[in-house]
Design a protein around this motif. Structure first.
Motif, PDB file in Angstrom:
ATOM      1  N   ASN A  71      37.284  46.235  35.231  1.00 55.39           N
ATOM      2  CA  ASN A  71      36.096  45.727  35.914  1.00 55.39           C
ATOM      3  C   ASN A  71      36.412  44.520  36.771  1.00 55.39           C
ATOM      4  O   ASN A  71      36.006  44.423  37.930  1.00 55.39           O
ATOM      5  CB  ASN A  71      35.034  45.352  34.870  1.00 55.39           C
ATOM      6  CG  ASN A  71      33.835  46.265  34.924  1.00 55.39           C
ATOM      7  OD1 ASN A  71      33.542  46.874  35.938  1.00 55.39           O
ATOM      8  ND2 ASN A  71      33.134  46.370  33.813  1.00 55.39           N
ATOM      9  N   ILE A  72      37.118  43.567  36.175  1.00 55.38           N
ATOM     10  CA  ILE A  72      37.449  42.341  36.908  1.00 55.38           C
ATOM     11  C   ILE A  72      38.417  42.646  38.045  1.00 55.38           C
ATOM     12  O   ILE A  72      38.278  42.122  39.162  1.00 55.38           O
ATOM     13  CB  ILE A  72      38.039  41.298  35.946  1.00 55.38           C
ATOM     14  CG1 ILE A  72      37.012  40.924  34.879  1.00 55.38           C
ATOM     15  CG2 ILE A  72      38.473  40.048  36.704  1.00 55.38           C
ATOM     16  CD1 ILE A  72      37.567  40.038  33.776  1.00 55.38           C
ATOM     17  N   SER A  73      39.398  43.490  37.782  1.00 51.20           N
ATOM     18  CA  SER A  73      40.388  43.804  38.822  1.00 51.20           C
ATOM     19  C   SER A  73      39.748  44.465  40.034  1.00 51.20           C
ATOM     20  O   SER A  73      40.197  44.262  41.165  1.00 51.20           O
ATOM     21  CB  SER A  73      41.475  44.713  38.240  1.00 51.20           C
ATOM     22  OG  SER A  73      42.144  44.083  37.173  1.00 51.20           O
ATOM     23  N   GLY A  74      38.705  45.259  39.797  1.00 50.60           N
ATOM     24  CA  GLY A  74      38.039  45.896  40.927  1.00 50.60           C
ATOM     25  C   GLY A  74      37.428  44.915  41.903  1.00 50.60           C
ATOM     26  O   GLY A  74      37.224  45.247  43.086  1.00 50.60           O
ATOM     27  N   LEU A  75      37.140  43.703  41.449  1.00 48.30           N
ATOM     28  CA  LEU A  75      36.575  42.690  42.346  1.00 48.30           C
ATOM     29  C   LEU A  75      37.584  42.206  43.377  1.00 48.30           C
ATOM     30  O   LEU A  75      37.198  41.666  44.420  1.00 48.30           O
ATOM     31  CB  LEU A  75      36.072  41.489  41.532  1.00 48.30           C
ATOM     32  CG  LEU A  75      34.999  41.763  40.470  1.00 48.30           C
ATOM     33  CD1 LEU A  75      34.738  40.501  39.663  1.00 48.30           C
ATOM     34  CD2 LEU A  75      33.715  42.257  41.121  1.00 48.30           C
ATOM     35  N   PHE A  76      38.867  42.382  43.092  1.00 46.12           N
ATOM     36  CA  PHE A  76      39.892  41.789  43.933  1.00 46.12           C
ATOM     37  C   PHE A  76      40.279  42.665  45.119  1.00 46.12           C
ATOM     38  O   PHE A  76      41.160  42.282  45.893  1.00 46.12           O
ATOM     39  CB  PHE A  76      41.123  41.456  43.087  1.00 46.12           C
ATOM     40  CG  PHE A  76      40.922  40.245  42.228  1.00 46.12           C
ATOM     41  CD1 PHE A  76      41.241  38.986  42.700  1.00 46.12           C
ATOM     42  CD2 PHE A  76      40.378  40.359  40.964  1.00 46.12           C
ATOM     43  CE1 PHE A  76      41.041  37.869  41.924  1.00 46.12           C
ATOM     44  CE2 PHE A  76      40.170  39.251  40.169  1.00 46.12           C
ATOM     45  CZ  PHE A  76      40.498  37.994  40.652  1.00 46.12           C
ATOM     46  N   THR A  77      39.650  43.810  45.276  1.00 47.27           N
ATOM     47  CA  THR A  77      39.890  44.577  46.505  1.00 47.27           C
ATOM     48  C   THR A  77      39.378  43.806  47.722  1.00 47.27           C
ATOM     49  O   THR A  77      40.038  43.767  48.764  1.00 47.27           O
ATOM     50  CB  THR A  77      39.182  45.936  46.427  1.00 47.27           C
ATOM     51  OG1 THR A  77      37.794  45.733  46.144  1.00 47.27           O
ATOM     52  CG2 THR A  77      39.789  46.803  45.336  1.00 47.27           C
TER      53      THR A  77
END
Length: 286
Positions: A174-180
Motif C-alpha cells: 500500500n505504502i509503496s504504491g504511493l511512490f509512483t
C-alpha cells in the motif's frame, strides 16, 4: 540608521545595548527560505542527477519485485501448499494434498491481507503530512517484518505466522504504491517526470508475475531459502531508496533547526531593543 536611547538611571547599559545592535543585520525573510526547491540539473549538477537515477532504479525494483507482487498471490499459494503450510488441517485419511481445508486457510491469509487496502486514504494523508522519507522507512519496516515472518513460518512450520506476515506485506504494498507519483515529482517538469510516473505504474502492474517466477525457482530451491534471499534483496533495494529520499528531503526542505535558531536569535534581539526602549522614560531620554 540606528537610534540609541540613553537614560539617566541606565545610561551606560542602554549605550552598550545600542552598540551591540549597530553591526547586526536584519533577520532573513522566512518566506524566501520555505519555498520548495526543485531538484534541477542546472542547480545541482551531477550529484542530484545521480541521486535521482539511484532513486528511480531502486523504486522500479521494489515496485516490480515487491509492491506489485503482493497482488499476484496465486503462485505464492502454490508454493505454500507444496511446502506443507496448513497441511495439519487435513484429515489423516486424505491422501491427496492440498486438501480443501488447507486451501481454505491459505485463501483466508490473502483475504485478511487484502483488508489492508482500506488504509490507503490514511496512508496517503500520512505521506502528505510527514513526507516520503518517513513513509519509505515505514514501508521498509513493514516489508522487512513481513518477509522475516514468512521466512520463519516456512522454516519452522508455524503456519499461523503467515497471517501477520502477509498483513505486513499488504501495508508495505500500500505504502509503496504511493511512490509512483512521489518519485516522479522529484524529476523536472516535462517528459522526464511523465515517463518516470508512467514507467513506475507499469512496473507496479507487471509485478504480479513476480511470485510466478519464484514458483519456477522453487522447483529446485526450497521456499525458506527463497524467502531469505527475497528478504535480503528487499532490504538492499528499499534501503537504497530510503537513503536517496533522505538526501532529496534535505534539498526540498531546508533544515528546520537552522531556521529555528535564527528565529530565536532574532526574537531575542527584538526583546532586548523593546526592553531598553520601554524602561526609558520619554522625558528623560537624550
Amino acid at each position: 540608521m540606528v537610534r540609541t536611547t540613553v537614560s539617566r538611571q541606565g545610561g551606560e547599559a542602554d549605550q552598550e545595548a545600542g552598540d551591540d545592535h549597530v553591526g547586526q543585520e536584519p533577520a532573513a525573510d522566512k518566506t524566501s527560505q520555505s519555498v520548495p526547491v526543485v531538484v534541477d540539473d542546472e542547480q545541482g549538477g551531477g550529484a542530484k542527477k545521480h541521486v535521482r537515477t539511484v532513486l528511480l532504479v531502486s523504486t522500479s525494483l521494489y515496485m516490480f519485485l515487491y509492491a506489485g507482487a503482493f497482488f499476484g498471490y496465486g503462485p505464492m499459494q502454490l508454493m505454500l501448499e507444496e511446502s506443507g503450510a496448513f497441511a495439519s488441517r487435513c484429515n489423516p485419511d486424505e491422501e491427496e494434498l492440498p486438501c480443501p481445508a488447507q486451501t481454505s486457510m491459505l485463501l483466508n491469509v490473502q483475504f485478511v491481507a487484502q483488508l489492508t487496502m482500506i488504509s490507503s486514504p490514511l496512508l496517503g494523508a500520512g505521506c502528505d503530512k510527514y513526507g516520503p522519507f518517513v513513509m519509505i522507512n515505514i514501508s521498509l519496516l513493514m516489508g522487512t517484518l513481513g518477509l522475516a515472518l514468512l521466512t520463519a513460518s516456512t522454516s519452522l512450520g508455524i503456519d499461523n505466522m503467515l497471517f501477520p506476515a502477509f498483513i505486513s506485506l499488504g501495508f508495505m504494498a500500500n505504502i509503496s504504491g504511493l511512490f509512483t507519483v512521489q518519485t516522479g515529482l522529484v524529476f523536472p517538469q516535462g517528459r522526464s517526470r511523465n515517463r518516470a510516473i508512467s514507467s513506475l505504474n507499469a512496473l507496479f502492474d507487471a509485478g504480479a508475475i513476480t511470485y510466478l517466477v519464484l514458483w519456477y525457482i522453487s522447483k529446485s530451491v526450497p521456499l525458506p531459502a527463497i524467502s531469505g534471499c527475497y528478504l535480503g534483496i528487499f532490504v538492499l533495494v528499499v534501503g537504497a531508496a530510503a537513503i536517496c529520499w533522505r538526501k532529496v528531503s534535505r534539498i526540498l526542505n531546508p533544515s528546520n533547526e537552522d531556521d529555528e535558531d535564527e528565529e530565536q536569535g532574532s526574537n531575542d534581539d527584538v526583546d532586548d531593543v523593546a526592553g531598553s526602549v520601554t524602561n526609558t522614560p520619554a522625558d528623560e531620554s537624550v
